[in-house]
Design a protein around this motif. Structure first.
Motif, mmCIF file in Angstrom:
data_model
loop_
_atom_site.group_PDB
_atom_site.id
_atom_site.type_symbol
_atom_site.label_atom_id
_atom_site.label_comp_id
_atom_site.label_asym_id
_atom_site.label_seq_id
_atom_site.Cartn_x
_atom_site.Cartn_y
_atom_site.Cartn_z
ATOM 1 N N SER A 1 0.658 -1.152 0.119
ATOM 2 C CA SER A 1 -0.165 -0.016 0.108
ATOM 3 C C SER A 1 0.822 1.498 0.097
ATOM 4 C CB SER A 1 -0.911 0.017 1.231
ATOM 5 O OG SER A 1 -0.196 0.151 2.210
ATOM 6 N N VAL A 2 0.459 2.078 -0.498
ATOM 7 C CA VAL A 2 1.052 3.610 -0.410
ATOM 8 C C VAL A 2 0.074 4.586 0.147
ATOM 9 C CG1 VAL A 2 2.170 5.299 -1.923
ATOM 10 C CG2 VAL A 2 2.389 2.764 -2.613
ATOM 11 N N VAL A 3 0.680 5.445 1.029
ATOM 12 C CA VAL A 3 0.097 6.612 1.506
ATOM 13 C C VAL A 3 0.852 7.915 1.244
ATOM 14 C CG1 VAL A 3 -0.889 7.930 3.617
ATOM 15 C CG2 VAL A 3 -0.874 5.180 3.251
ATOM 16 N N VAL A 4 0.119 8.861 0.768
ATOM 17 C CA VAL A 4 0.983 10.009 0.410
ATOM 18 C C VAL A 4 0.702 11.214 1.302
ATOM 19 C CG1 VAL A 4 1.289 11.962 -1.434
ATOM 20 C CG2 VAL A 4 0.996 9.738 -2.389
ATOM 21 N N ILE A 5 1.475 11.868 2.034
ATOM 22 C CA ILE A 5 1.087 12.661 3.026
ATOM 23 C C ILE A 5 2.172 14.058 2.806
ATOM 24 C CG2 ILE A 5 2.601 11.779 4.789
ATOM 25 C CD1 ILE A 5 0.516 12.559 6.784
ATOM 26 N N ASP A 6 1.629 15.269 2.900
ATOM 27 C CA ASP A 6 2.559 16.364 2.700
ATOM 28 C C ASP A 6 3.311 16.653 4.020
ATOM 29 O OD1 ASP A 6 1.528 17.052 0.061
ATOM 30 O OD2 ASP A 6 0.120 18.440 0.871
ATOM 31 N N ALA A 7 4.531 17.191 4.069
ATOM 32 C CA ALA A 7 5.343 17.252 4.981
ATOM 33 C C ALA A 7 5.140 18.370 6.111
ATOM 34 C CB ALA A 7 6.893 17.716 4.508
ATOM 35 N N ASP A 8 3.926 19.310 5.765
ATOM 36 C CA ASP A 8 3.758 20.442 6.479
ATOM 37 C C ASP A 8 2.706 20.130 7.584
ATOM 38 O OD1 ASP A 8 1.298 20.093 5.223
ATOM 39 O OD2 ASP A 8 1.323 22.124 4.173
ATOM 40 N N LEU A 9 2.601 18.855 7.864
ATOM 41 C CA LEU A 9 1.749 18.453 8.988
ATOM 42 C C LEU A 9 0.280 18.693 8.749
ATOM 43 C CD1 LEU A 9 4.307 17.991 11.709
ATOM 44 C CD2 LEU A 9 3.325 16.232 10.469
ATOM 45 N N GLN A 10 -0.093 19.430 7.717
ATOM 46 C CA GLN A 10 -1.569 19.932 7.903
ATOM 47 C C GLN A 10 -2.386 18.902 7.859
ATOM 48 O OE1 GLN A 10 -2.414 22.060 4.053
ATOM 49 N NE2 GLN A 10 -3.192 23.598 5.220
ATOM 50 N N ASP A 11 -2.307 17.817 7.355
ATOM 51 C CA ASP A 11 -3.042 16.427 7.748
ATOM 52 C C ASP A 11 -2.233 15.604 8.550
ATOM 53 O OD1 ASP A 11 -5.057 16.986 5.666
ATOM 54 O OD2 ASP A 11 -3.727 16.453 4.259
ATOM 55 N N PRO A 12 -2.906 15.386 9.681
ATOM 56 C CA PRO A 12 -2.044 14.337 10.699
ATOM 57 C C PRO A 12 -1.843 13.173 10.268
ATOM 58 C CG PRO A 12 -4.431 14.696 11.322
ATOM 59 C CD PRO A 12 -4.118 15.482 10.160
ATOM 60 N N PRO A 13 -0.371 12.934 10.620
ATOM 61 C CA PRO A 13 0.170 11.368 10.258
ATOM 62 C C PRO A 13 -0.628 10.291 10.828
ATOM 63 C CG PRO A 13 1.912 12.643 10.707
ATOM 64 C CD PRO A 13 0.475 13.553 11.018
ATOM 65 N N GLU A 14 -1.355 10.720 12.114
ATOM 66 C CA GLU A 14 -2.162 9.707 12.874
ATOM 67 C C GLU A 14 -3.390 8.985 12.074
ATOM 68 O OE1 GLU A 14 0.625 11.859 15.321
ATOM 69 O OE2 GLU A 14 -1.075 12.654 13.887
ATOM 70 N N VAL A 15 -3.852 9.898 10.986
ATOM 71 C CA VAL A 15 -4.786 9.186 10.047
ATOM 72 C C VAL A 15 -4.394 8.024 9.346
ATOM 73 C CG1 VAL A 15 -6.246 11.349 9.992
ATOM 74 C CG2 VAL A 15 -4.449 10.868 8.267
ATOM 75 N N ILE A 16 -3.049 7.901 9.038
ATOM 76 C CA ILE A 16 -2.691 6.946 8.572
ATOM 77 C C ILE A 16 -3.080 5.322 9.131
ATOM 78 C CG2 ILE A 16 -0.334 5.375 7.761
ATOM 79 C CD1 ILE A 16 0.947 8.230 7.526
ATOM 80 N N ILE A 17 -3.033 5.257 10.572
ATOM 81 C CA ILE A 17 -3.634 4.201 11.315
ATOM 82 C C ILE A 17 -4.948 3.691 10.602
ATOM 83 C CG2 ILE A 17 -3.968 3.356 13.438
ATOM 84 C CD1 ILE A 17 -1.870 5.349 14.550
ATOM 85 N N LYS A 18 -6.045 4.871 10.849
ATOM 86 C CA LYS A 18 -7.276 4.460 10.110
ATOM 87 C C LYS A 18 -7.252 3.889 8.914
ATOM 88 C CE LYS A 18 -9.497 7.336 13.718
ATOM 89 N NZ LYS A 18 -10.246 8.249 13.929
ATOM 90 N N MET A 19 -6.473 4.632 7.966
ATOM 91 C CA MET A 19 -6.282 4.373 6.618
ATOM 92 C C MET A 19 -5.943 2.753 6.349
ATOM 93 S SD MET A 19 -4.760 7.830 5.024
ATOM 94 C CE MET A 19 -4.790 7.647 3.362
#
Length: 116
Positions: free
Chosen positions: A91-109
């Motif tokens: 699986s691949v998750v894309v996330i921006d480095a500015d932390l605008q979207d919290p990395p913690e949502v990766i767990i739910k994804m």
């Protein structure tokens, strides 16, 4: 070849020297908490600050970190595409480095992904 990596996290970066260490810290905490195998791929889109050297230092300390460097700024979408092409995960998750979207949502994804 069957991938042994469950999740690849692709992080496009451009002049992120002020947040890159915090981004790494939060991503590492989140991904370690999943108990899944993972890699974090930072794609440096021609940064002109110390982003590149900071990530190079992270790579020396953590073998789960990969850095792709562009020779100049090609844009956010090109960085995402390059990261996805380099990804080894199932699986691949894309996330921006500015932390605008919290990395913690990766767990739910990842939970939703496992559900199908």
């Amino acid at each position: 070849m069957i991938s042994r990596i469950t999740c690849s996290v692709v992080v496009p970066v451009y002049n992120e020297e002020l947040v890159i260490n915090e981004t790494y810290k939060r991503l590492k905490e989140v991904m370690d908490s999943t108990k899944e195998t993972y890699e974090i791929i930072f794609v440096n889109d021609g940064s002109r600050d110390s982003t590149r050297s900071k990530i190079e230092n992270l790579c020396k300390r953590d073998d789960k970190i990969t850095l792709l460097n562009f020779s100049r700024n090609f844009g956010h979408q090109a960085a995402i595409s390059a990261g996805m092409e380099a990804a080894n995960g199932k699986s691949v998750v894309v996330i921006d480095a500015d932390l605008q979207d919290p990395p913690e949502v990766i767990i739910k994804m990842l939970e939703k992904w496992k559900e199908g």
